[in-house]
Design a protein around this motif. Structure first.
Motif, PDB file in Angstrom:
ATOM      1  N   ARG A  53       0.847  -1.202   0.000  1.00 35.07           N
ATOM      2  CA  ARG A  53       0.000   0.000   0.000  1.00 35.07           C
ATOM      3  C   ARG A  53       0.881   1.251   0.000  1.00 35.07           C
ATOM      4  N   TYR A  96       2.228   1.709  -3.432  1.00 31.82           N
ATOM      5  CA  TYR A  96       1.218   2.254  -4.349  1.00 31.82           C
ATOM      6  C   TYR A  96       1.192   3.777  -4.226  1.00 31.82           C
ATOM      7  N   ILE A  97       1.163   4.257  -2.974  1.00 29.62           N
ATOM      8  CA  ILE A  97       1.052   5.698  -2.726  1.00 29.62           C
ATOM      9  C   ILE A  97       2.307   6.426  -3.243  1.00 29.62           C
ATOM     10  N   ASP A 151       2.263   6.426  -6.919  1.00 31.45           N
ATOM     11  CA  ASP A 151       1.158   7.210  -7.474  1.00 31.45           C
ATOM     12  C   ASP A 151       1.555   8.680  -7.592  1.00 31.45           C
ATOM     13  N   TYR A 163      -2.927  10.614   1.950  1.00 33.77           N
ATOM     14  CA  TYR A 163      -3.740   9.616   1.256  1.00 33.77           C
ATOM     15  C   TYR A 163      -4.818   9.076   2.183  1.00 33.77           C
ATOM     16  N   SER A 204      -8.535   6.564   2.402  1.00 30.95           N
ATOM     17  CA  SER A 204      -9.132   5.379   1.801  1.00 30.95           C
ATOM     18  C   SER A 204      -9.978   5.783   0.589  1.00 30.95           C
ATOM     19  N   GLY A 207     -11.005   1.346  -4.591  1.00 30.91           N
ATOM     20  CA  GLY A 207     -10.053   0.273  -4.329  1.00 30.91           C
ATOM     21  C   GLY A 207      -8.655   0.738  -3.995  1.00 30.91           C
ATOM     22  N   ASN A 208      -8.288   1.936  -4.411  1.00 27.55           N
ATOM     23  CA  ASN A 208      -6.956   2.435  -4.089  1.00 27.55           C
ATOM     24  C   ASN A 208      -7.069   3.710  -3.269  1.00 27.55           C
ATOM     25  N   LYS A 230      -6.591   7.514  -2.168  1.00 25.81           N
ATOM     26  CA  LYS A 230      -6.496   8.702  -3.033  1.00 25.81           C
ATOM     27  C   LYS A 230      -5.782   9.832  -2.284  1.00 25.81           C
ATOM     28  N   GLU A 286     -12.946  -0.051  -0.691  1.00 26.01           N
ATOM     29  CA  GLU A 286     -11.515  -0.367  -0.775  1.00 26.01           C
ATOM     30  C   GLU A 286     -11.239  -1.765  -0.203  1.00 26.01           C
ATOM     31  N   ALA A 293      -9.823  -5.051  -2.301  1.00 20.44           N
ATOM     32  CA  ALA A 293      -8.670  -5.848  -1.852  1.00 20.44           C
ATOM     33  C   ALA A 293      -9.044  -7.328  -1.810  1.00 20.44           C
ATOM     34  N   ARG A 351      -9.070  -8.955  -5.149  1.00 23.17           N
ATOM     35  CA  ARG A 351      -7.760  -9.198  -5.777  1.00 23.17           C
ATOM     36  C   ARG A 351      -7.224 -10.596  -5.426  1.00 23.17           C
TER      37      ARG A 351
END
Ligand code: AMP
Length: 518
Positions: free
Chosen positions: A94, A97-98, A101, A169, A171, A175-176, A178, A433, A437, A440
């Motif tokens: 996670r 990802y951030i 991003d 960031y 929730s 799903g990701n 923001k 979110e 997960a 996935r």
């Protein structure tokens, strides 16, 4: 209004006015003065610039709560960059990802978190890696780097009100997580309001309970350091242990406390508060979720002296309404506290689904306009489009998604959410979110998540999962998988493996049936 237009200059000014005051302290650990913190963050700035950080770049932080984390924040700001704090306790995937991003230029982390992060990031991004077990981790790292590859001293960048200061960031329903982009001007508008409303003093000792990726930390760090006060860092473990936490609040003579109601309830119920002397405590702020009145009463019966304030606002606006719980507040007639009046110079309005202003007392969505309101979400044009409402005069209002009622004396009263966002221990959780997960997982065919109100914890999160044909998943396996995929506060309390999810007549997932037990 303050004339200072950048967050770093708040520290620089206090370092000139109060060089020997303690700026940051760790209970039972180290402290730094204002001049030491300012000087250390200068050296972090020099190193970051040497590593290629320029005005407008992002610097990622995956650090535990520490003096080093505060110095990194100011080092990044002085380099003209925005800082992006990610949770050290959440899965590395996670965090990666951030950091990917928003394309951070440099990541500052700790040795014990390094290898999993490098693997999750999947690239060789420049990193500053601290040895958290060293006695002065940042100083030692910088000295060592200085010997092998000297960084030249540079001037701090004079950022303006519109420069991005940090990205937090939260929730995300799709799903990701923001990224909420906030400028120096956004933060300073809130900080200046705090100065005017609460009149902090240089002899105050502010708690820093919230993690730095949570927006409560903005008040802690900047209001405290703006006024030459001391910031008392409360680490992740101490922050959750009511007995030790209560002892630390008393021993550290904390005078301004800020946390979610969940933590205050934990303290009131299990902290044995009566054992300690809290004479220094003069203000208690709570925010992030509803504080049930019985829990508040239990706290107020023991902490009788401080003034209490309910602060409300999403990360997108920081605190934008406030209510002081005075001793004559008619608590018997209330089920929860009002969230109160809008923080000037921001403006609020309550609208119906068509965007029309509703009458006083009618429920509607709270919209907020003004200098506190974020610049937007990072790289999400569709979300930005939906997040704002344009009024008759073309002004943009942030849609909070919160339903409120306006009442003549007290201001706004919080009614509930419009969507599938819930608060858990004060953290924002988009049920979508969690679903994303779960979906996935290669063996999951369908998944649905619901939240059930619970008097003790606020909400309990239930996950229903149906497996792909020919596969089976146990609850233990689902829990273990969730711990890898989600931050601790998003892991469902209960998992149910079902043959298929119940459907409504229009073939949508029947959330109402799931809420009543499936
Ligand atoms: P966050 O972005 O994590 O700060 O979460 C924002 C949401 O938390 C708001 O939109 C509200 O739903 C809720 N919230 C924040 N402060 C309060 C409060 N004082 N009382 C009730 N709910 C709150």
């Amino acid at each position: 209004m303050s004339t200072v237009r950048s967050l770093a200059s708040l520290l620089e000014r206090s370092a000139r006015e109060f060089p020997e005051n303690i700026a940051v302290t760790v209970p039972g650990g180290r402290s730094v003065t204002y001049s030491e913190l300012c000087e250390l963050s200068d050296r972090v700035r020099d190193r970051l610039v040497h590593m290629g950080v320029r005005r407008g770049d992002r610097v990622g932080l995956r650090l535990h709560k520490s003096i080093e984390a505060v110095a990194t924040i100011f080092g990044a700001l002085k380099a003209g960059a925005a800082y992006v704090p990610v949770d050290a306790e959440s899965p590395a995937a996670r965090a990666a990802y951030i950091l990917n991003d928003c394309d951070v230029k440099v990541v500052v982390t700790e040795r014990e978190l390094e290898s999993e992060l490098v693997q999750a990031l999947g690239d060789t991004r420049p990193m500053l890696v601290l040895d958290a077990t060293a006695s002065r981790p940042m100083e030692e790292l910088l000295e060592q780097l200085q010997r092998s590859e000297p960084a030249a001293p540079v001037e701090s960048i004079a950022t303006g009100a519109d420069d991005i200061a940090y990205i937090l960031y939260t929730s995300g329903s799709t799903g990701n997580p923001k990224g909420v982009v906030l400028s120096h001007g956004n933060a300073l508008s809130f900080i200046d309001w705090c100065s005017e409303t609460f009149a902090p003093r240089a002899d105050d000792r502010f708690s820093s309970h919230a993690p730095f990726h949570f927006d409560l930390s903005i008040l802690d760090i900047y209001v405290s350091l703006k006024h030459g006060a001391t910031l008392v860092l409360i680490g992740e473990a101490l922050g959750k242990e009511p007995l030790k936490l209560a002892a630390a609040i008393a021993a550290e003579r904390i005078s301004v406390w800020y946390s979610t109601p969940s933590i205050l309830s934990l303290l009131a119920n299990y902290g044995k508060l009566a054992k300690h002397d809290f004479a220094a405590l003069r203000m208690v702020f709570f925010a992030g979720e509803v504080f049930p009145i019985p829990q508040y009463r239990a706290l107020q019966a023991i902490w009788t002296r401080p003034r209490y304030f309910n602060l409300y606002g999403p990360t997108e606006t920081n605190v934008c309404t406030w209510y002081e719980v005075t001793s004559d507040a008619p608590l018997d007639r209330m089920s929860t506290f009002p969230i109160g009046k809008i923080c000037p110079p921001n403006l609020g309005r309550v609208v119906n689904e068509q965007g029309e202003i509703v009458s006083i007392g009618e429920p509607g969505e709270l919209l907020v306009a003004g200098p506190n309101v974020m610049r937007g979400y990072w790289n999400l044009p569709d979300h930005n489009e939906r997040a704002f409402f344009k009024d008759e005069a073309g002004a943009l209002w942030y849609r909070t998604g919160d339903i409120v009622c306006e009442e003549p004396e007290v201001g706004y009263r919080y009614v509930g959410r419009r969507d599938r966002m819930v608060k858990r221990r004060g953290y924002r959780v988009e049920l979508g979110e969690i679903e994303a997960a779960l979906l996935r997982h290669p063996d999951v065919r369908e998944g649905a998540v619901v939240a059930i109100p619970n008097p003790e914890e606020g909400v309990r999160i239930l996950a229903f999962v149906a497996c792909q044909d020919g596969t089976t998943l146990t609850r233990i396996a689902l829990k273990a998988y969730s711990a890898q995929a989600l931050p601790p506060y998003m892991i469902p309390d209960i998992f149910a493996v079902v043959p298929a999810l119940p459907r409504t007549s229009t073939d949508k997932i029947d959330y109402q049936r799931l809420k009543s037990g499936g």
